[in-house]
Design an enzyme around this catalytic site. Sequence first.
Site, short mmCIF file in Angstrom:
data_model
loop_
_atom_site.label_atom_id
_atom_site.label_comp_id
_atom_site.label_asym_id
_atom_site.label_seq_id
_atom_site.Cartn_x
_atom_site.Cartn_y
_atom_site.Cartn_z
N LYS A 43 0.78 -1.25 -0.16
CA LYS A 43 0.12 0.05 0.09
C LYS A 43 0.85 1.30 -0.05
CE LYS A 43 -3.67 -2.50 2.51
NZ LYS A 43 -4.38 -2.54 3.51
N GLN A 63 -4.93 -1.78 10.06
CA GLN A 63 -4.75 -3.18 9.12
C GLN A 63 -5.09 -4.21 9.93
OE1 GLN A 63 -3.14 -3.37 5.95
NE2 GLN A 63 -3.97 -5.59 6.22
N ASP A 82 -11.04 2.94 4.58
CA ASP A 82 -11.46 1.60 4.13
C ASP A 82 -12.87 1.31 4.20
OD1 ASP A 82 -9.52 -0.11 3.79
OD2 ASP A 82 -8.78 -0.56 5.85
#
Length: 299
Positions: free
Chosen positions: A52, A96, A119
């Site tokens: 990422k 994460q 997200d």
Amino acid sequence: MTAQILDGKAAAQALCDQLQTRIAKLKENCRPRLAVVLVGDDEASHIYVRNKQKKAASVGIDCQVIELADGIGENALLSIIDELNRDSHTHGIIVQLPLPRHLDELKIISAISPDKDVDGFTPYNTGLMCCNHPQGFISATPLGVLKLLETTQVDLRGKHAVVIGRSNIVGKPMARLLLNRDCTVTITHSHSVNLPAITRQADILVSACGQPKMITSEWIKEGAIVLDVGITRFEGNICGDVDFDDVKNKASFITPVPGGVGPMTIACLLSNTLEAFLRAPECECSAHHLHHSHHCCRH
Ligand code: NDP
């Protein structure tokens, strides 16, 4: 029939090229910033975060990785998220997953400001997506799958879509997005009885269960569109849920693993980050560029 391959790598690169062009036009010193909170030393998570970070840099997004020890307490983590929520230079925040067991994932995720939740995992943004509201952030993996599906130019209305997996981050939002696109949707999971009999009815099959090569050609209707989200790691390689070599002879379109859904996930995350930046009230660049933003998958 030999399936056309849905090249996620190429589609993701095209999306990243667009992002790069848009970001390059922003005022100097005016850059979107994504904060990635990484707790513990899960190897796969470190690989995902590195990918990422690399991709973010390539399009001009600052990516700040905040690495935290495995044993961090819930309150300490919540206060870091709170700080990021209040930092006007941070436009997107992701935590994460998976988190170490002692941390309550839903509680931690819910602490992220919905405006920075790129997200799309907070209950608030999940709710907006469920209501088919254009304002929220849609989680990157299902959004990436939908974008790949759109490249087939197949009319999705009325198609029977079967989703394997019902997690909050992939299966459920995927099913919702397909429902929002007027598909008839069946959600399946580990308790579903006679799964192949269900998947054989699918015009569109999205698999997100993490069972390597579980889906063979016997599970597939002739001409189905097959999208494989699954990732299982072994000996430095990754493998999807679909037995690609077998299924490609029966499907009309299929995503490979690697090079399918994975790259689209990252590209969509970065796209959401630019969107969050453009919506942020603090940035002078926002007002002007907001009008040029696209919501092609947000109906
Ligand atoms: P979870 O483990 O949270 O969920 C897996 C889901 O699959 C569950 O709903 C589970 O059912 C279901 N399942 C497991 N085994 C079977 C089975 N034999 N038959 C039917 N259903 C089954 O995983 P995630 O949703 O987070 O991720 C799913 C997969 O996608 C993983 O392989 C993950 O690595 C991958 N992934 C890939 C991404 C990408 O960018 N390509 C991004 C995110 C995830 P139940 O609910 O009953 O337990």
